[in-house]
Design an enzyme around this catalytic site. Sequence first.
Site, PDB file in Angstrom:
ATOM      1  CB  SER A 161      -0.864   0.013   1.271  1.00 41.29           C
ATOM      2  OG  SER A 161      -1.504   1.254   1.439  1.00 41.29           O
ATOM      3  CE1 TYR A 193      -4.640  -1.986   4.888  1.00 42.60           C
ATOM      4  CE2 TYR A 193      -3.235  -0.085   4.452  1.00 42.60           C
ATOM      5  CZ  TYR A 193      -4.058  -1.101   3.993  1.00 42.60           C
ATOM      6  OH  TYR A 193      -4.298  -1.239   2.636  1.00 42.60           O
TER       7      TYR A 193
HETATM    8  N1  LIG Z   1      -8.584   0.319  -1.663  1.00 44.61           N
HETATM    9  C1  LIG Z   1      -7.459   0.988  -1.408  1.00 44.61           C
HETATM   10  O1  LIG Z   1      -7.444   2.237  -1.365  1.00 44.61           O
HETATM   11  C2  LIG Z   1      -6.180   0.252  -1.184  1.00 44.61           C
HETATM   12  C3  LIG Z   1      -5.004   1.008  -1.110  1.00 44.61           C
HETATM   13  C4  LIG Z   1      -3.812   0.337  -0.891  1.00 44.61           C
HETATM   14  C5  LIG Z   1      -3.774  -1.031  -0.769  1.00 44.61           C
HETATM   15  N2  LIG Z   1      -4.947  -1.737  -0.846  1.00 44.61           N
HETATM   16  C6  LIG Z   1      -4.862  -3.197  -0.693  1.00 44.61           C
HETATM   17  O2  LIG Z   1      -5.459  -3.818  -1.810  1.00 44.61           O
HETATM   18  C7  LIG Z   1      -5.881  -5.142  -1.447  1.00 44.61           C
HETATM   19  C8  LIG Z   1      -7.303  -5.383  -1.945  1.00 44.61           C
HETATM   20  O3  LIG Z   1      -8.195  -4.577  -1.193  1.00 44.61           O
HETATM   21  P1  LIG Z   1      -9.450  -3.825  -1.847  1.00 44.61           P
HETATM   22  O4  LIG Z   1      -9.195  -2.376  -1.734  1.00 44.61           O
HETATM   23  O5  LIG Z   1      -9.792  -4.413  -3.161  1.00 44.61           O
HETATM   24  O6  LIG Z   1     -10.550  -4.158  -0.730  1.00 44.61           O
HETATM   25  P2  LIG Z   1     -11.919  -5.002  -0.764  1.00 44.61           P
HETATM   26  O7  LIG Z   1     -12.431  -4.971   0.634  1.00 44.61           O
HETATM   27  O8  LIG Z   1     -12.805  -4.471  -1.841  1.00 44.61           O
HETATM   28  O9  LIG Z   1     -11.430  -6.476  -1.151  1.00 44.61           O
HETATM   29  C9  LIG Z   1     -10.662  -7.251  -0.256  1.00 44.61           C
HETATM   30  C10 LIG Z   1     -11.082  -8.702  -0.360  1.00 44.61           C
HETATM   31  O10 LIG Z   1     -10.290  -9.477   0.557  1.00 44.61           O
HETATM   32  C11 LIG Z   1     -11.146 -10.439   1.162  1.00 44.61           C
HETATM   33  N3  LIG Z   1     -10.630 -10.893   2.448  1.00 44.61           N
HETATM   34  C12 LIG Z   1     -10.655 -10.244   3.631  1.00 44.61           C
HETATM   35  N4  LIG Z   1     -10.156 -11.027   4.599  1.00 44.61           N
HETATM   36  C13 LIG Z   1      -9.802 -12.203   4.021  1.00 44.61           C
HETATM   37  C14 LIG Z   1      -9.239 -13.408   4.493  1.00 44.61           C
HETATM   38  N5  LIG Z   1      -8.944 -13.576   5.801  1.00 44.61           N
HETATM   39  N6  LIG Z   1      -9.003 -14.402   3.605  1.00 44.61           N
HETATM   40  C15 LIG Z   1      -9.323 -14.261   2.303  1.00 44.61           C
HETATM   41  N7  LIG Z   1      -9.881 -13.142   1.797  1.00 44.61           N
HETATM   42  C16 LIG Z   1     -10.118 -12.133   2.643  1.00 44.61           C
HETATM   43  C17 LIG Z   1     -12.469  -9.708   1.329  1.00 44.61           C
HETATM   44  O11 LIG Z   1     -13.546 -10.615   1.544  1.00 44.61           O
HETATM   45  C18 LIG Z   1     -12.547  -8.931   0.024  1.00 44.61           C
HETATM   46  O12 LIG Z   1     -13.217  -9.673  -0.959  1.00 44.61           O
HETATM   47  C19 LIG Z   1      -5.730  -5.211   0.079  1.00 44.61           C
HETATM   48  O13 LIG Z   1      -4.529  -5.903   0.392  1.00 44.61           O
HETATM   49  C20 LIG Z   1      -5.621  -3.764   0.489  1.00 44.61           C
HETATM   50  O14 LIG Z   1      -4.922  -3.598   1.706  1.00 44.61           O
HETATM   51  C21 LIG Z   1      -6.141  -1.138  -1.050  1.00 44.61           C
END
Ligand SMILES: NC(=O)c1ccc[n+]([C@@H]2O[C@H](COP(=O)([O-])OP(=O)(O)OC[C@H]3O[C@@H](n4cnc5c(N)ncnc54)[C@H](O)[C@@H]3O)[C@@H](O)[C@H]2O)c1
Length: 288
Positions: free
Chosen positions: A142, A155
């Site tokens: 991230s 986080y």
């Molecule tokens: N959205 C942002 O702004 C952002 C920024 C930086 C990094 N990220 C990272 O991107 C990645 C994807 O996140 P996103 O933004 O698409 O969020 P999201 O919540 O839309 O998707 C995350 C998915 O992970 C699944 N998940 C959660 N816990 C789990 C577990 N224990 N086992 C298996 N699956 C699990 C959830 O059910 C969900 O489907 C994450 O690692 C997040 O930290 C997101």
Amino acid sequence: MNYFTGKHAAITGAGSGIGRALAQQLNNAGCHLHLSDIDRDGLADTVNSFTNTDATAYSTIVDVSDAGAVARWAQAVNEVTPTLHLLVNNAGVDLMASVVDTTLDDFHWLMNINFWGVVHGCQSFIPALEKAERSHLVNISSVFGLIAVPHQSAYNAAKFAVRGFSESLRQELDLQGSPVKLCCVHPGGIDTNIARRARNVDPNATPESQQEMFAQHVRTSAEDAARKILRAAEKGQRRLLIGSDARVVDWIVRLFPTAYARLFRKATESALTDTRSDPLSDEQPSSS
Ligand SMILES: NC(=O)c1ccc[n+]([C@@H]2O[C@H](COP(=O)([O-])OP(=O)(O)OC[C@H]3O[C@@H](n4cnc5c(N)ncnc54)[C@H](O)[C@@H]3O)[C@@H](O)[C@H]2O)c1
């Protein structure tokens, strides 16, 4: 013919957000998919959204924090294909709380998913990735793996850990002449469900208020993020920053490794839902 056509890819957290967008684009490209998530409905919705019926898609309920479950999933994938071309360790959660308000259970919950989930994925799938002539391992960190902000200590810790782990692993792979190219991804704000699902110690916070607050800082769609991730993987890129916000943060942290907190103070204050404490209020001007 796309680079991923006919190849096999595994994605964790494929039931929403970036994971779903990656799965959809790979399905369009004719890539065979091995998808997992803990959210059964989300995963089913992802698979139901696919338009390319020529490419196969297997979906499995896997909690990435459970090392045994990830290993069993890798074994099941291995029975379909001994060779994997792409693994995206994407599953992740968020937690908003000051350090003193974060319970140890919450710290463990987040670290187990956001850090240990990545370790479990790498250990379980690297043997299959190494069977390919050229393959790709993508770990999602991230922008918070580059800078730290208040009320995100768990986080931040997990995402900095993913970055350190990935940079060490990449050197091991390179030293061994491995065909696996590792890309560590640092997205800025991406329009997904992550804030809606985040744990928050503030009793007044609701999924909607969290999402609304988050939406003010979002710069990039999940589809755009997924496109950039797949392009970076194909090119064998080692690091990917997604969004102008991530690129600006990256420069500011390089230029002001300690003073950056003051520069981001306004944005940080507006993002905090818990206004009981102001961790930056006593900070003295300091040089970088
Ligand atoms: N959205 C942002 O702004 C952002 C920024 C930086 C990094 N990220 C990272 O991107 C990645 C994807 O996140 P996103 O933004 O698409 O969020 P999201 O919540 O839309 O998707 C995350 C998915 O992970 C699944 N998940 C959660 N816990 C789990 C577990 N224990 N086992 C298996 N699956 C699990 C959830 O059910 C969900 O489907 C994450 O690692 C997040 O930290 C997101």
